[in-house]
Design an enzyme around this catalytic site. Structure first.
Site, mmCIF file in Angstrom:
data_model
loop_
_atom_site.group_PDB
_atom_site.id
_atom_site.type_symbol
_atom_site.label_atom_id
_atom_site.label_comp_id
_atom_site.label_asym_id
_atom_site.label_seq_id
_atom_site.Cartn_x
_atom_site.Cartn_y
_atom_site.Cartn_z
ATOM 1 N N HIS A 143 0.909 -0.496 2.594
ATOM 2 C CA HIS A 143 1.907 0.439 2.102
ATOM 3 C C HIS A 143 2.829 0.884 3.233
ATOM 4 O O HIS A 143 2.377 1.133 4.349
ATOM 5 C CB HIS A 143 1.235 1.682 1.509
ATOM 6 C CG HIS A 143 0.770 1.479 0.106
ATOM 7 N ND1 HIS A 143 -0.231 2.235 -0.454
ATOM 8 C CD2 HIS A 143 1.167 0.608 -0.857
ATOM 9 C CE1 HIS A 143 -0.435 1.843 -1.705
ATOM 10 N NE2 HIS A 143 0.398 0.860 -1.961
ATOM 11 N N TYR A 159 1.575 5.182 10.958
ATOM 12 C CA TYR A 159 0.245 5.260 10.342
ATOM 13 C C TYR A 159 -0.793 5.689 11.374
ATOM 14 O O TYR A 159 -0.661 5.420 12.570
ATOM 15 C CB TYR A 159 -0.160 3.897 9.781
ATOM 16 C CG TYR A 159 0.661 3.433 8.619
ATOM 17 C CD1 TYR A 159 0.969 4.289 7.573
ATOM 18 C CD2 TYR A 159 1.143 2.122 8.568
ATOM 19 C CE1 TYR A 159 1.719 3.859 6.494
ATOM 20 C CE2 TYR A 159 1.896 1.679 7.503
ATOM 21 C CZ TYR A 159 2.185 2.555 6.465
ATOM 22 O OH TYR A 159 2.929 2.130 5.403
#
Length: 332
Positions: free
Chosen positions: A296, A305
């Site tokens: 994602h 992330y």
């Protein structure tokens, strides 16, 4: 570099689309880019004093000021859903980023153009606690009603979607060499959305299913059919599986298992990916592991992330209880 206000919007749109094509987006994505760019540009071209639309081949890029873009997007947004407006805004933001990088315009006006907030889509996994197990067990059995049953291939497709969470485009892009690694550390190397590569660990059960599929393919088409650079998924003629064929394959698996009523509307193959993610969360995987395993992108492109180790990713994938069903399937 200096801005070039006399270059036409129509020509620059074509240059942008050519540049994006090198990233190998799907034809549907490129078509969406073209529609969004042409639709908003046409509104700009039609907003002159005489209300006579100016052809995009004559509309100068210098006309695309922040004020003009705000007015065009206001008109564009009126009859459309928020998600469509958000997508068009993102396309135009990428277009202006390209123009700035090429030295065509001095800056990107899109931050001054409002865009709607779009809620995150809700997951649409298969309904029913044991539905994935029922699906896999049904597909593992050869169906006498099929003219040319190939349960090994069908099971491999479902395993990659249910236990690796791959998108349709990612499944089609896999090569035989995409399945790699030593025993006990097997993985799938995925060409993800937007050109972002990722690695998804696979467990022993899925590895056995893939090995069984490739062996059945050797029997059908010979050893040369499983060369490392060849497509991982093929049709019954040995040709690379295509979008329509893959969608039909999954639909037929649902019918054979009798679970069509448990597949959410509008999420046929994607329901398998959503089931993968939902079960990861239910079985204790953290948000960072799920985001990395599914590839994602963040809502803000600058957001990073949380880094996790390969061991944590493998533990998250191993926690997916769907992996356990393969050991009880007939012939595997």
């Amino acid at each position: 570099m200096h801005d070039k206000p006399d270059e036409t919007v129509g020509a620059l749109i074509e240059e942008f689309l050519t540049a994006r094509a090198t990233r190998k987006p799907s034809p549907h994505t490129l078509a969406a880019y073209r529609r969004d760019l042409n639709a908003v540009a046409a509104l700009v071209a039609a907003d002159g004093d005489d209300r006579t639309p100016l052809p995009l081949g004559r509309l100068p890029v210098g006309a695309l000021s922040a004020r003009v873009m705000r007015a065009a997007f206001a008109r564009f947004a009126a009859p459309r859903a928020a998600a469509s407006v958000h997508r068009a805004w993102s396309t135009w933001n990428s277009f202006f980023t390209f123009l700035v990088a090429e030295g065509v315009v001095p800056g990107n006006p899109m931050p001054a153009v409002g865009r709607p907030r779009t809620p995150l889509p809700r997951p649409k996994p298969l309904r029913g606690e044991d539905t994935p197990e029922e699906l896999l067990a049904a597909v593992a059995r050869a169906d006498g009603r099929q003219r040319d049953p190939w349960p090994e291939r069908d099971l491999a497709v479902l395993a990659l979607a249910l236990c690796a969470g791959l998108r349709l485009s990612e499944l089609l892009a896999l090569r035989v060499s995409s399945v790699a690694g030593r025993d006990g550390e097997r993985r799938v190397d995925v060409a993800g959305k937007g050109g972002r590569p990722r690695t998804v660990p696979i467990e022993v059960g899925v590895d056995r299913v893939l090995a069984g599929y490739l062996e059945s393919r050797r029997v059908r088409f010979g050893g040369r059919s499983v060369r490392p650079d060849g497509p991982l998924l093929v049709d019954r003629a040995g040709e690379p599986l295509r979008r329509g064929g893959l969608q039909y394959l999954v639909e037929s698996c649902y019918r054979r298992a009798g679970i069509g009523d448990r597949v959410p509307r509008g999420a046929r193959l994607h329901a398998l990916r959503h089931t993968f993610a939902t079960r990861l969360a239910e079985d204790g995987a953290g948000a960072a592991e799920i985001m990395r395993l599914l590839g994602h992108a963040s809502l803000a492109s600058s957001q990073t992330y949380i880094e996790v180790t390969a061991g944590q990713q493998r533990a998250a994938a191993a926690a997916n209880r769907t992996n356990r069903v393969f050991f009880g399937l007939p012939g595997f």
